[in-house]
Enzyme design. Structure first.
Site, PDB file in Angstrom:
ATOM      1  N   SER A 543      40.339 -13.995  45.101  1.00 36.90           N
ATOM      2  CA  SER A 543      41.428 -14.920  44.347  1.00 36.90           C
ATOM      3  C   SER A 543      40.621 -16.056  44.176  1.00 36.90           C
ATOM      4  CB  SER A 543      42.542 -15.124  45.422  1.00 36.90           C
ATOM      5  OG  SER A 543      43.563 -15.730  44.769  1.00 36.90           O
ATOM      6  N   ASP A 628      49.272  -7.655  39.106  1.00 35.05           N
ATOM      7  CA  ASP A 628      49.150  -9.324  39.681  1.00 35.05           C
ATOM      8  C   ASP A 628      49.571 -10.085  38.810  1.00 35.05           C
ATOM      9  OD1 ASP A 628      47.832 -11.237  40.951  1.00 35.05           O
ATOM     10  OD2 ASP A 628      46.024 -10.401  41.460  1.00 35.05           O
ATOM     11  N   HIS A 663      48.742  -8.765  43.777  1.00 37.36           N
ATOM     12  CA  HIS A 663      47.499  -9.562  44.129  1.00 37.36           C
ATOM     13  C   HIS A 663      46.943  -9.175  45.191  1.00 37.36           C
ATOM     14  CE1 HIS A 663      45.491 -13.126  43.849  1.00 37.36           C
ATOM     15  NE2 HIS A 663      45.681 -13.535  45.061  1.00 37.36           N
TER      16      HIS A 663
END
Length: 706
Positions: A543, A628, A663
Site C-alpha cells: 500500500s 481493491d 485491498h
C-alpha cells in the site's frame, strides 16, 4: 539470483506488446474496469506470471506446508465474559474462518453458536467480517460482512439464540454500535466516493433508519463509538489532522447531539468519560498531545461547551507522545511513546473521588523493543486488566494483571512448532543516520547463531505513512525465511509514528521525501554495520509502503536486488488529481492537493509512475487486487506495463492480480498463507536462498489442510 531465467523476451506474444496502445503510452486505459480488454490483459499477465513462477513451484509448496507445520491450525480464541455470557471463537484445523460461540456465565455446558463464518464462506469466493456485536442485554446479535472485497458491507441482525438472520442494510460501512435503549443500532453510510459521510440510527425491531449526523466536507470521515462507562455515544468527524466530537446520551439515542468543541484546523481531539468526569485528549498548543478534564455537571449545564476551560491533567512533554487514554471506574490506562527509544509503554493512573492520583505506575516491559497494548477489557469496574504483548522474537501472549495483588496470569500464548523456535532468534535495534543527520531506528531479527556471524541476505520492510507505528510483531511465516539464513529488518522511517507525533509530521506533505531517504539510510546502515549483505537486500512494501519502496528504488535502483510491491500506491499524482476516487479528498492532508501548484510539484517529484526512467530496477514482484478500492488494481498494472516496456530492469518484472480479493488480499486464511508463501519463494530466489533446505522440508511432504 542464479536458478531462474529472466522475464520472457519482449516480443509480439508478450501481453505488454499485444495490449499496448500507441495513443496511451501511460496505460491509463487500464482504469476502464468495464472494458473487457482490461480483464483479458490481467488474465494473460497472470498466465505469464505462472509460467515464470513454475520452476519455483516446489519451493513454494515447501514454504506453504512448512508454514502450516509450524502453526497451531485448530485455534480456540481467548474467552471474554460480558454481563451474562462468555464469548469466544473456534477455528477448525481445516477451516478458513472461525465460528463464534457463547455460553452462560457459570454454565459452560450450554454452548450457542452465534455466527458460523465458515458456513457463510461457502456462498462466495470472498468473505470479510466487518464488525460483530451483541446488544447490551445480549439478546440480539448484529454483524456486517463484505462478500466481494470492495469494502461495501451488508448489515444483519438476529434474535438470540435461534432467530433467523435479517438483512437490515446493504452497501454500508463496517462499524456498528448499539445504543443503551434496548433497540437502536448505529451504522454509517458512504457517499458517492465511498467516504463514510453519514451516521444513521435504526430500530432493529422495526421502523426506518434516520440520519443522525451528516458531514458535508469531503476531507472528513465520520465515525462513532461508546464510552466504556456505557453512558455516552461519541460521534466523531475527522480529517487527517482535524477532528470534532459530539455527545449523545447512550440511553436516549433520539436526543439531540451536543458538539463539545467545534473543529479547529490542525487540532485533533477525542473524548472519554468516567462518571462525573469527561476527558479530552488533544493537541491544541501541544504537538505531542496532552490530557485535560472537566466536571461532567459543568459540561452538561453549559449553553456553549466550547467556551469552557478544561483542567490540565497530563501536560505536554517534549520527548513523549501521549497516544491514547482508556478510562475505568478506578482511573486511567495511558498509552505513551518515548521518542528517544521509539518504544510504547502503558501507564496506570488510579484516582480517588476527588480526582487526585493515588497510584502512578508503568507496566513493566518484558523486553525492548516490544509491543504492549491493552487487550479486550469490556468491564468498566474490573480491577483485572488484560494485556497483549509480543516482539520480533516472542510470539503474542495475553496476560491478565490483578491491580490489587500485582499478580500476572498468562491466559494464552501463540504456540510455535517446528525446528526453529523463538528462543533461537535474536533481535537488535540499530540507528541509521539519514541525509539530514536525523537518527532512524532500524530493527533486525535473525537466527541467533547467524546474526553476529557476518552480513546476511536481508529482507527490509517499511511503511512510513499516516503515523502508523511498526511496533515489533512476531510472524510464524517469517520463520521460513529466517531458518533458511535470511534476516528480516524494519526501517522505522519518518511518516510513521514510531518516534511519536513529530516523527509522523516530519514524513508527510512537504517532508515526504524524508521517508524515502530514511529507508535508503536504513539499508546502508545495515550494510555498514556488517549485518546485511549489500548485494542481497530485498525490499518489501505494501500500500503506502509500496510507494516508499518504489520511490526509494527510483532514487537508487542499485540499492536492492529485488522489490516486492503489494497493492502499491504508485500513481500518486494522478490518484490525488481525481477527487471522485475513494480516499482522495481525505488524503489531501497526508500528500497534498495537486490543485495547489506547490503540492503538485512536490508530488510530481516523487510519484513513482511519474519518475520512471530506463534505470536498472531490481527484480520486481507486483501484487494487485481486482476489488481493491483503496489502491486500484490499475496502479500495480501500470507500473508493470511501463517497467516491462522500458526493458531496463536487472531482473524479471512480475505482476499477479487476485481477481477475487480487495485491498487486504485473500480473505480465507489458507489462501492468504499461500500468497505469503508465493511471495517468500520469490524473495528467497532473489536472495540466492532458493536451494537452501530446512529440517521442516522433510516433515511437510504429506498434504496439509487448505
Amino acid at each position: 539470483m542464479k536458478a531462474q531465467p529472466p522475464t520472457p523476451p519482449f516480443d509480439a506474444h508478450h501481453p505488454v506488446t499485444r495490449y499496448h496502445r500507441h495513443s496511451d503510452p501511460e496505460w491509463h486505459w487500464l482504469e476502464q474496469r468495464d472494458d473487457p480488454e482490461v480483464r483479458r490483459f490481467l488474465s494473460d499477465v497472470n498466465e505469464t506470471f505462472e509460467q515464470w513462477f513454475r520452476p519455483l513451484g516446489p519451493l513454494y509448496q515447501r514454504l506453504y506446508h512448512g508454514h502450516l507445520a509450524r502453526r497451531e491450525l485448530a485455534v480456540t480464541g481467548l474467552a471474554t465474559p460480558l454481563d451474562h455470557y462468555v464469548y469466544w471463537s473456534e477455528t477448525a484445523r481445516d477451516a478458513d474462518y472461525p465460528v463464534f460461540w457463547r455460553h452462560p456465565i457459570g454454565d459452560d455446558s450450554r454452548w450457542t453458536c452465534l455466527l458460523d463464518l465458515q458456513r457463510l464462506s461457502e456462498q462466495s469466493s470472498f468473505l470479510e467480517l466487518g464488525d460483530m456485536t451483541p446488544s447490551p442485554d445480549e439478546q440480539w446479535l448484529a454483524w456486517s460482512v463484505d462478500t466481494r472485497g470492495d469494502e461495501f458491507f451488508d448489515l444483519f441482525v438476529r434474535r438470540l439464540p435461534d432467530g433467523e438472520p435479517c438483512l437490515l442494510e446493504s452497501g454500508v460501512a463496517p462499524d456498528l454500535c448499539w445504543a443503551e435503549d434496548g433497540h437502536t443500532l448505529l451504522f454509517c453510510r458512504y457517499d458517492d466516493t465511498q467516504r463514510p459521510a453519514t451516521i444513521w440510527r435504526r430500530p432493529f425491531d422495526g421502523g426506518e433508519a434516520s440520519c443522525l449526523f451528516e458531514e458535508p466536507d469531503a476531507e472528513f470521515w465520520v465515525g462513532f463509538g461508546k464510552t466504556r462507562s456505557r453512558d455516552w455515544l461519541v460521534i466523531e468527524t475527522a480529517s487527517k489532522d482535524t477532528s470534532e466530537c459530539h455527545l449523545l446520551p447512550a440511553a436516549q439515542p433520539e436526543a439531540g447531539l451536543r458538539c463539545i468543541r467545534p473543529r479547529e484546523s490542525g487540532v485533533e481531539y477525542s473524548l472519554d468519560h468516567r462518571p462525573g468526569v469527561f476527558y479530552i485528549h488533544h493537541n491544541r498548543d501541544a504537538v505531542h498531545f496532552r490530557l485535560d478534564w472537566l466536571d461532567e455537571a459543568r459540561l452538561l449545564a453549559a449553553a456553549d461547551p466550547a467556551g469552557l476551560t478544561w483542567q490540565p491533567f497530563i501536560d505536554h512533554r517534549d520527548r513523549i507522545t501521549l497516544e491514547g487514554v482508556d478510562t475505568f471506574s478506578w482511573g486511567l490506562v495511558v498509552t505513551e511513546r518515548d521518542h528517544d527509544q521509539a518504544q510504547v509503554q502503558l501507564r496506570l493512573l488510579e484516582l480517588d473521588e476527588a480526582h487526585a492520583v493515588t497510584r502512578d505506575a508503568w507496566l513493566p516491559l518484558f523486553e525492548t523493543p516490544c509491543s504492549q497494548v491493552l487487550g479486550d477489557n469490556p468491564h468498566f469496574t474490573s480491577r483485572r486488566l488484560r494485556l497483549r504483548e509480543e516482539s520480533f522474537t516472542t510470539p503474542p501472549r495475553w496476560e491478565e494483571i490483578d491491580l490489587d495483588s500485582g499478580d500476572r496470569q498468562l491466559l494464552r500464548q501463540q504456540p510455535v512448532h517446528g525446528s526453529l523456535h523463538p528462543g533461537q532468534l535474536a533481535c537488535r535495534r540499530i540507528w541509521a543516520t539519514s541525509f539530514d543527520g536525523e537518527r532512524v531506528p532500524v530493527s533486525i531479527v535473525a537466527r541467533a547463531d547467524l546474526l553476529d556471524g557476518g552480513p546476511l541476505p536481508t529482507l527490509l520492510y517499511g511503511y512510513g505513512a499516516y503515523g502508523q507505528v511498526l511496533d515489533p510483531w512476531f510472524s510464524i511465516s517469517r520463520l521460513e525465511l529466517l531458518e533458511r539464513g535470511a534476516a528480516f529488518a524494519v526501517a522505522h522511517v519518518r511518516g510513521g509514528g514510531d518516534r511519536g507525533e513529530p516523527w509522523y509530521l516530519a514524513g508527510k506533505l512537504e517532508h515526504k521525501q524524508n521517508s524515502f531517504r530514511d529507508f535508503l539510510a536504513a539499508r546502508n546502515a545495515l550494510v555498514e554495520q556488517g549485518l546485511a549483505d549489500g548485494e542481497r537486500i530485498a525490499a518489501y512494501g505494501a500500500s503506502a509502503g509500496g510507494l516508499l519502496v518504489a520511490a526509494s528504488v527510483n532514487l537508487d535502483p542499485h540499492a536492492f536486488c529485488a522489490a516486492v510491491l503489494d497493492v502499491p500506491f504508485v500513481d500518486v499524482l494522478r490518484t490525488m488529481d481525481n477527487p471522485e476516487l475513494p480516499l482522495t479528498t481525505a488524503e489531501y492532508t497526508e500528500w497534498g492537493n495537486p490543485a495547489e501548484p506547490d503540492a503538485r510539484r512536490r508530488i510530481s517529484d516523487y510519484s513513482p509512475l511519474d519518475n520512471l526512467a530506463p534505470a536498472p530496477w531490481p527484480a520486481v514482484y507486483l501484487q494487485g487486487s481486482w476489488f481493491d478500492t483503496r489502491v486500484p488494481y490499475w496502479e500495480p498494472a501500470k507500473l508493470y506495463a511501463r517497467l516491462t516496456e522500458l526493458a531496463s530492469a536487472r531482473g524479471p518484472v512480475l505482476l499477479r492480480t487476485d481477481m477475487d480479493a480487495g485491498h487486504g488480499g485473500a480473505s480465507g486464511r489458507f489462501e492468504a498463507w499461500r500468497d505469503i508463501a508465493r511471495q517468500d519463494a520469490f524473495i528467497l530466489w532473489s536472495l540466492g536462498l532458493s536451494d537452501v533446505s530446512t529440517p521442516m522440508d522433510e516433515r511437510t511432504t504429506t498434504p496439509a489442510p487448505g
